[in-house]
Design a protein around this motif. Sequence first.
Motif, PDB file in Angstrom:
ATOM      1  N   ARG E 142       0.828  -1.200   0.000  1.00  0.00           N
ATOM      2  CA  ARG E 142       0.000   0.000   0.000  1.00  0.00           C
ATOM      3  C   ARG E 142       0.869   1.258   0.000  1.00  0.00           C
ATOM      4  O   ARG E 142       0.503   2.275  -0.550  1.00  0.00           O
ATOM      5  CB  ARG E 142      -0.903   0.002   1.246  1.00  0.00           C
ATOM      6  N   LEU E 143       2.038   1.176   0.644  1.00  0.00           N
ATOM      7  CA  LEU E 143       2.923   2.345   0.684  1.00  0.00           C
ATOM      8  C   LEU E 143       4.039   2.235  -0.348  1.00  0.00           C
ATOM      9  O   LEU E 143       5.073   2.887  -0.228  1.00  0.00           O
ATOM     10  CB  LEU E 143       3.467   2.537   2.095  1.00  0.00           C
ATOM     11  N   THR E 144       3.816   1.431  -1.370  1.00  0.00           N
ATOM     12  CA  THR E 144       4.773   1.230  -2.477  1.00  0.00           C
ATOM     13  C   THR E 144       6.197   0.993  -1.972  1.00  0.00           C
ATOM     14  O   THR E 144       7.161   1.579  -2.468  1.00  0.00           O
ATOM     15  CB  THR E 144       4.777   2.427  -3.468  1.00  0.00           C
ATOM     16  N   LEU E 145       6.333   0.149  -0.973  1.00  0.00           N
ATOM     17  CA  LEU E 145       7.663  -0.192  -0.456  1.00  0.00           C
ATOM     18  C   LEU E 145       8.041  -1.627  -0.796  1.00  0.00           C
ATOM     19  O   LEU E 145       9.107  -2.091  -0.416  1.00  0.00           O
ATOM     20  CB  LEU E 145       7.695  -0.014   1.066  1.00  0.00           C
ATOM     21  N   THR E 146       7.149  -2.328  -1.515  1.00  0.00           N
ATOM     22  CA  THR E 146       7.394  -3.751  -1.759  1.00  0.00           C
ATOM     23  C   THR E 146       8.748  -4.014  -2.410  1.00  0.00           C
ATOM     24  O   THR E 146       9.461  -4.946  -2.044  1.00  0.00           O
ATOM     25  CB  THR E 146       6.278  -4.338  -2.641  1.00  0.00           C
ATOM     26  N   SER E 147       9.113  -3.150  -3.348  1.00  0.00           N
ATOM     27  CA  SER E 147      10.380  -3.390  -4.049  1.00  0.00           C
ATOM     28  C   SER E 147      11.577  -3.246  -3.114  1.00  0.00           C
ATOM     29  O   SER E 147      12.684  -3.670  -3.434  1.00  0.00           O
ATOM     30  CB  SER E 147      10.502  -2.418  -5.215  1.00  0.00           C
ATOM     31  N   LEU E 148      11.362  -2.624  -1.977  1.00  0.00           N
ATOM     32  CA  LEU E 148      12.477  -2.397  -1.044  1.00  0.00           C
ATOM     33  C   LEU E 148      12.485  -3.390   0.103  1.00  0.00           C
ATOM     34  O   LEU E 148      13.308  -3.293   1.014  1.00  0.00           O
ATOM     35  CB  LEU E 148      12.386  -0.975  -0.467  1.00  0.00           C
ATOM     36  N   ALA E 149      11.558  -4.378   0.074  1.00  0.00           N
ATOM     37  CA  ALA E 149      11.328  -5.217   1.254  1.00  0.00           C
ATOM     38  C   ALA E 149      12.580  -5.914   1.764  1.00  0.00           C
ATOM     39  O   ALA E 149      12.741  -6.124   2.965  1.00  0.00           O
ATOM     40  CB  ALA E 149      10.240  -6.248   0.958  1.00  0.00           C
ATOM     41  N   GLU E 150      13.495  -6.250   0.865  1.00  0.00           N
ATOM     42  CA  GLU E 150      14.672  -7.002   1.303  1.00  0.00           C
ATOM     43  C   GLU E 150      15.843  -6.107   1.683  1.00  0.00           C
ATOM     44  O   GLU E 150      16.870  -6.584   2.159  1.00  0.00           O
ATOM     45  CB  GLU E 150      15.108  -7.974   0.204  1.00  0.00           C
ATOM     46  N   ARG E 151      15.704  -4.788   1.452  1.00  0.00           N
ATOM     47  CA  ARG E 151      16.813  -3.883   1.792  1.00  0.00           C
ATOM     48  C   ARG E 151      17.012  -3.771   3.289  1.00  0.00           C
ATOM     49  O   ARG E 151      16.084  -3.973   4.064  1.00  0.00           O
ATOM     50  CB  ARG E 151      16.505  -2.485   1.264  1.00  0.00           C
ATOM     51  N   ARG E 152      18.219  -3.419   3.664  1.00  0.00           N
ATOM     52  CA  ARG E 152      18.446  -3.043   5.068  1.00  0.00           C
ATOM     53  C   ARG E 152      17.879  -1.663   5.302  1.00  0.00           C
ATOM     54  O   ARG E 152      17.861  -0.837   4.393  1.00  0.00           O
ATOM     55  CB  ARG E 152      19.952  -3.016   5.361  1.00  0.00           C
ATOM     56  N   ILE E 153      17.441  -1.389   6.515  1.00  0.00           N
ATOM     57  CA  ILE E 153      16.739  -0.124   6.746  1.00  0.00           C
ATOM     58  C   ILE E 153      17.630   1.090   6.531  1.00  0.00           C
ATOM     59  O   ILE E 153      17.147   2.176   6.300  1.00  0.00           O
ATOM     60  CB  ILE E 153      16.074  -0.071   8.144  1.00  0.00           C
ATOM     61  N   ASN E 154      18.946   0.925   6.596  1.00  0.00           N
ATOM     62  CA  ASN E 154      19.778   2.112   6.362  1.00  0.00           C
ATOM     63  C   ASN E 154      20.038   2.345   4.883  1.00  0.00           C
ATOM     64  O   ASN E 154      20.736   3.266   4.510  1.00  0.00           O
ATOM     65  CB  ASN E 154      21.099   2.035   7.131  1.00  0.00           C
ATOM     66  N   GLU E 155      19.440   1.513   4.050  1.00  0.00           N
ATOM     67  CA  GLU E 155      19.604   1.733   2.617  1.00  0.00           C
ATOM     68  C   GLU E 155      18.400   2.467   2.019  1.00  0.00           C
ATOM     69  O   GLU E 155      18.182   2.441   0.816  1.00  0.00           O
ATOM     70  CB  GLU E 155      19.829   0.386   1.899  1.00  0.00           C
ATOM     71  N   LEU E 156      17.615   3.092   2.896  1.00  0.00           N
ATOM     72  CA  LEU E 156      16.450   3.849   2.430  1.00  0.00           C
ATOM     73  C   LEU E 156      16.742   5.337   2.527  1.00  0.00           C
ATOM     74  O   LEU E 156      17.533   5.781   3.351  1.00  0.00           O
ATOM     75  CB  LEU E 156      15.240   3.534   3.315  1.00  0.00           C
ATOM     76  N   SER E 157      16.057   6.120   1.697  1.00  0.00           N
ATOM     77  CA  SER E 157      16.163   7.577   1.816  1.00  0.00           C
ATOM     78  C   SER E 157      15.300   8.041   2.981  1.00  0.00           C
ATOM     79  O   SER E 157      14.475   7.286   3.510  1.00  0.00           O
ATOM     80  CB  SER E 157      15.683   8.237   0.539  1.00  0.00           C
ATOM     81  N   GLY E 158      15.470   9.290   3.348  1.00  0.00           N
ATOM     82  CA  GLY E 158      14.711   9.844   4.470  1.00  0.00           C
ATOM     83  C   GLY E 158      13.206   9.660   4.278  1.00  0.00           C
ATOM     84  O   GLY E 158      12.501   9.236   5.195  1.00  0.00           O
ATOM     85  N   GLY E 159      12.740   9.951   3.084  1.00  0.00           N
ATOM     86  CA  GLY E 159      11.306   9.846   2.824  1.00  0.00           C
ATOM     87  C   GLY E 159      10.828   8.414   2.881  1.00  0.00           C
ATOM     88  O   GLY E 159       9.740   8.118   3.372  1.00  0.00           O
ATOM     89  N   GLN E 160      11.659   7.510   2.415  1.00  0.00           N
ATOM     90  CA  GLN E 160      11.303   6.092   2.468  1.00  0.00           C
ATOM     91  C   GLN E 160      11.285   5.601   3.907  1.00  0.00           C
ATOM     92  O   GLN E 160      10.421   4.804   4.299  1.00  0.00           O
ATOM     93  CB  GLN E 160      12.294   5.294   1.627  1.00  0.00           C
ATOM     94  N   GLN E 161      12.231   6.084   4.689  1.00  0.00           N
ATOM     95  CA  GLN E 161      12.232   5.708   6.105  1.00  0.00           C
ATOM     96  C   GLN E 161      10.956   6.183   6.780  1.00  0.00           C
ATOM     97  O   GLN E 161      10.354   5.467   7.583  1.00  0.00           O
ATOM     98  CB  GLN E 161      13.462   6.309   6.792  1.00  0.00           C
ATOM     99  N   GLN E 162      10.549   7.396   6.437  1.00  0.00           N
ATOM    100  CA  GLN E 162       9.330   7.923   7.033  1.00  0.00           C
ATOM    101  C   GLN E 162       8.137   7.030   6.663  1.00  0.00           C
ATOM    102  O   GLN E 162       7.310   6.704   7.505  1.00  0.00           O
ATOM    103  CB  GLN E 162       9.116   9.361   6.529  1.00  0.00           C
ATOM    104  N   ARG E 163       8.082   6.613   5.394  1.00  0.00           N
ATOM    105  CA  ARG E 163       6.974   5.738   4.977  1.00  0.00           C
ATOM    106  C   ARG E 163       7.060   4.381   5.670  1.00  0.00           C
ATOM    107  O   ARG E 163       6.055   3.774   6.012  1.00  0.00           O
ATOM    108  CB  ARG E 163       6.991   5.551   3.460  1.00  0.00           C
ATOM    109  N   LEU E 164       8.272   3.937   5.880  1.00  0.00           N
ATOM    110  CA  LEU E 164       8.463   2.664   6.582  1.00  0.00           C
ATOM    111  C   LEU E 164       7.860   2.734   7.980  1.00  0.00           C
ATOM    112  O   LEU E 164       7.137   1.824   8.425  1.00  0.00           O
ATOM    113  CB  LEU E 164       9.959   2.365   6.664  1.00  0.00           C
ATOM    114  N   LEU E 165       8.147   3.833   8.658  1.00  0.00           N
ATOM    115  CA  LEU E 165       7.607   3.972  10.009  1.00  0.00           C
ATOM    116  C   LEU E 165       6.092   4.071   9.974  1.00  0.00           C
ATOM    117  O   LEU E 165       5.407   3.527  10.850  1.00  0.00           O
ATOM    118  CB  LEU E 165       8.197   5.220  10.673  1.00  0.00           C
TER     119      LEU E 165
END
Lengths: 270, 270, 316, 239, 239
Positions: E142-165
């Motif tokens: 729903r938050l279009t993060l599926t493609s990032l599911a296997e990444r480590r959390i420090n490999e996300l941008s600030g905005g992606q981290q915010q969506r993750l939370l």
Amino acid sequence: MIDWLLDPFAAPFMQRALLAAALAGVNCAVIGVYIVQRRMSFFGGALSHTVLPGMVFAFLRGLDIFWGALGAALATAFGVSWLARRREVGEDAAIGVVLSGMFALGVLMMSQVNSFRDFNALLFGSVLGVAPADLILTAIVTVIVLIAVGLINKELELASVDPEYARVIGARPDRMRTVLLVLTALSVVTAVRVVGALMATALLITPAAAALIWARSVGIAMLLASGIAAFSVIAGLIISYQFDFSSGASIVLASTACFAGSWLARAWRG
Amino acid sequence: MIDWLLDPFAAPFMQRALLAAALAGVNCAVIGVYIVQRRMSFFGGALSHTVLPGMVFAFLRGLDIFWGALGAALATAFGVSWLARRREVGEDAAIGVVLSGMFALGVLMMSQVNSFRDFNALLFGSVLGVAPADLILTAIVTVIVLIAVGLINKELELASVDPEYARVIGARPDRMRTVLLVLTALSVVTAVRVVGALMATALLITPAAAALIWARSVGIAMLLASGIAAFSVIAGLIISYQFDFSSGASIVLASTACFAGSWLARAWRG
Amino acid sequence: ASNGIAADWVRQVGGNQVQVASFADSGADPHHFEPSPRQINELAKADLIVAFGEGLEPWLNEAIVASGTSARKLILTDGLDLLEPGEAFWVDRPLLYPDAANKPPCCKEDALVANEIWTSMIPQMPKSANDGHGHDHDHGYDPHVWLDPQMAVLMILSINNALNELDPIHAAYFDKRREKYLDEIITLDEWAEARLGEIPTRRRLLINYHDNLRYFGRRYGFFTPTSILGSVSTESPDPSARDFNRLLKLISRFGVPAVFVDSTANPRLAEQVVREAGLPTPFVLYTGNVTAADGRAPDYLSLMRGNVETIVTALR
Amino acid sequence: MKTLRYHATCGGHHAHESPALVFQNVALGYPGADSSVLSGLNLTLDRGRSIALLGDNGSGKSTLLKSIAGLLRLRQGKISVLGHAVGQCHHQVAYLPQHRDIDWDFPISVQRFVLTGLYIHLGWFRRPGRVQRKAAAEILDRLTLTSLAERRINELSGGQQQRLLLARTLLHGADLLLLDEPFNAVDAENRALVRGVLRGLKAEGKTLVTATHELDFGEDFFDARFRLTDGSLTEEGAP
Amino acid sequence: MKTLRYHATCGGHHAHESPALVFQNVALGYPGADSSVLSGLNLTLDRGRSIALLGDNGSGKSTLLKSIAGLLRLRQGKISVLGHAVGQCHHQVAYLPQHRDIDWDFPISVQRFVLTGLYIHLGWFRRPGRVQRKAAAEILDRLTLTSLAERRINELSGGQQQRLLLARTLLHGADLLLLDEPFNAVDAENRALVRGVLRGLKAEGKTLVTATHELDFGEDFFDARFRLTDGSLTEEGAP
Ligand SMILES: Nc1ncnc2c1ncn2[C@@H]1O[C@H](COP(=O)(O)OP(=O)(O)OP(=O)(O)O)[C@@H](O)[C@H]1O
Ligand SMILES: Nc1ncnc2c1ncn2[C@@H]1O[C@H](COP(=O)(O)OP(=O)(O)OP(=O)(O)O)[C@@H](O)[C@H]1O
Ligand SMILES: [Mg+2]
Ligand SMILES: [Mg+2]
Ligand SMILES: [Mn+2]
């Protein structure tokens, strides 16, 4: 060549030493992953020094040094937590003060006995001293540590990555911290027999640090670190036997070599 | 009573030991204020362990252990900085790994020699070993450290309290950090002779931590810490002489007592 | 004096005309000893320093320098017939009883058999206890001479001479006391030889904590193939795993019935040896120093007597 | 005693005629990150002007100011500050950061902390003397911090800390001031005070670059407003 | 396997009728500081409503939200959350913090991190199973993060981290959501996405309390706006 590798483990006392060191190494590696990741390395290092007065005390009283070391390690764990929570001094200074004081106490107690030589095994470890009873204690501690980590790994992980959220949902990160300290104390104590008090730090930090360079999850880091620890123990004991080097130092240097390899590979790949 | 206090210092070797230890104590206390305040205690503690291989090497080569210790201390200072700057591992894990590795190397080198009586002095210190030449070296280092701190205290202070502003005005906080590491290495090396490698940490951290509980400025902290260090050295040596305790441990425990007093007074006052 | 044994001898000869202080006092290990600053202050006031030398007291020179004393130094091992560390003295003693042929008929047979067994054991013994490794620069020779009473006699004579030179007025007094004491030592030596003769030849192997029974072995006919530490000094580190393994093999090859441990040492290593080798608890020998007055070996004579009894009990 | 400067002086000639700030096709980014935060920046700012930098969180306001302060390497382009390269004229440029790396627990008094604003003029080895102390006391007085002068810096409230930093920035005596959210944590009462101080600076002919989401400065304070969106800079409204 | 909860359940009865949030004369402050950040707060918020908390930096928006999340002891007064005391009904309350104590370098994948949002329902010892994994995958989608599911959390941008939370907060499945600047660091494109998700929650009848200085939510999103000034809370405009 195979002989050269197997020879050292012909005698039962070496087999026991190998087993005890490998168990302790796995123990320390598993807990070390959390210690390193949470930047508690100084605490781990301090712990391995502060066990000294406990060990000397037990030794002088003729008790098993395991209990002395355990008592002192737990005292350190709670002492540092308490001192640092009061905020008159920073946590790292608190660790430094407690570490120095307890170590000095140990040395003072040692100097009351005639000869330091008796304590060299305590400080630098000895493969000769692993009695069957020690092996059993080490195995019990390993089982406790592994079961504990297995049961609360989910909460330990959460408390490490996001302590605030852990607090919000009631998973008690402060209690997890205490549990971690106690497990660390247990692990260090098992390592003390073979690699000595002063070098137990290394088993806690080095394999875990080497593993964390690569690992993408805690589980993998633990497996990798355990592998590195077990390899270091075996390689260290063989080298120690074949070249008459100090066993503790050989094991530690083997793990340092693993770290260096891991680090170089990483730096190479960029 | 006065006799009891003065007796120990009748012989010239004890006077030398007193002077050397007091100078080293002041040295360490002054630098320790920055080390403790900047949360570099682990580094200070590691330094006092990593000097071991250098000392053993110098000893085996028949050189003055001062130079061996100094070389190893500087190697640690630059090694840790370099490893930590690369960011594959955190600074504290880097310190832990370097500490363990170098210490194990020292132990390994020790295990190649037959007699470890000489190494007890290296590890735990000895008042007997202070030759007039050592005293001169210690005095020179003290002068260097005090002059250096006097000259760049303003910049050290700024780099500690607000490194970014220091960078903006060009006062080079990174270079100040290196200078601080080198001064720490020098101080630890002077302390090694009397209190031993393993307990030099204490002289660096404990008096400074005790002073920083109260001090409202760096200058006052340095004065207080120096006072505590000097008092600990004198009290420690008297106690060591009168009760036949290890000199290094007595000095360290005297400083721990000062810390405890300082801390309790603070906790009491709230 | 550097330790309680030397102090005992000086007291026996000097009587009430000397004041004796010993560094490594009763119960302390004479090798691994650290003089306290207080003792060094006392050293400054001494007239005569008595030490065994040959690396027994590696701490002594440092202490003398630190104290700035001008006392005369008497090295007891000077001029004695010394063994090198680990020296296989049995090579020079092909027979256990060289005068077996002259023995009375009762014992002649036994003595000849004993000689035969002894000779057959010689080639199996290691050439040197600590082959290659373990030669510290401090140790020119093995310093444990006092455990051979015949050597003790010579050393007590040199103490007598030194005292006579320092205090010629009381020379006669010293001579008289020395004569009486030497008589006691000679009696002891003869008694010990007879008592130790009860031990069967095959069991004449002494494995002690450190390598300090060679003079004793040479005097009374015992093999001292190695020791637990494998060194003439307790200053050496613990045996390596390989040395430890080698020791266990040697014990089983010769069927060594018991191991010994110095009273001044920690029994930890010896206990590990007996645990691994399945031997009885290690027997305690009083070798390096006298004990306190109420201990088992408050002076040299009782020390030797006690050790002989212990060895007989352990090996017979 | 001769001053041993931390930095080279502005190269001898003072270039009074050159603009306060010139950006030529500048791109900025943080080491480690691949993409730039800001790029293609062009800007010329004359002396004596004051401008506002506006933009959402994370749009790059602080990044821009850091680059002028010499805390960030340029990825591309050229910035000239008062006619010189970045980092050459540090005693002419004062910077009030938003994110602070300050160790508030460091045992240092307010007075001594403010004095660090003069270190740039003292250089290596010289210690602050009477002249410096007097200047510091005046600044503290202007920001009503005199009563707190003997306190340790961690005994101040957030708003007081902000004023303390402002005091140090003023003491710097620079011609160009870079202020990153100067009103942050400052309460209403002191806002008026700070506003007055800033107006004073403007009147003295200083150049001000202020990152802010507040428009508390009053209508006529800024000569221009620039908005950062999607990594580029656009002027908003009329000057 | 029986669930061993981290917390007591909401005391058996579910009190569906009680308001989402009641503040009675609440004062809030941080340990160590003498003065309170906020005091005399009174507020009643019915279920299903969504409100905005406005205020300057440092006015106490985050402080207020922390107190509801149970991260801050009350100095005075009483807060009841969904009819229960604070901390009793944690699985009904989700909190998206502004300031994060998160160790981004911790080796954990995005997928596993999001799963921690379900821990409250698992309690001690139980591990996430297939059901949990599926729920997490849906939220990531729903938050279009599926493609990032296997990444480590420090490999996300600030905005992606915010969506993750935000994803984790949603997975919590709570009735009351406390969002502290949910749009922080989220770029324009994803803002629309987040806005949609929040509207969806509102439609489901969840109660939302949002601290924000953005008015990006759209005109009609909030039922009420509250402004924090000088330590007290006042309602602004008409609902
Ligand atoms: N130290 C850093 N390392 C890497 N990236 C950073 C760093 N600091 C900021 N950034 C990134 O650079 C971008 C711009 O940040 P900057 O701090 O300049 O924003 P800002 O406009 O000042 O926002 P705010 O209104 O929150 O102060 C952000 O997306 C942020 O993620
Ligand atoms: N951990 C803390 N300890 C002490 N004081 C704090 C702490 N966090 C915040 N404060 C103080 O409490 C006050 C309110 O802070 P809070 O974070 O609630 O503000 P806010 O309204 O959320 O601001 P922002 O818009 O910056 O998020 C501030 O003055 C701040 O100085
Ligand atoms: Mg900013
Ligand atoms: Mg906030
Ligand atoms: Mn001996």
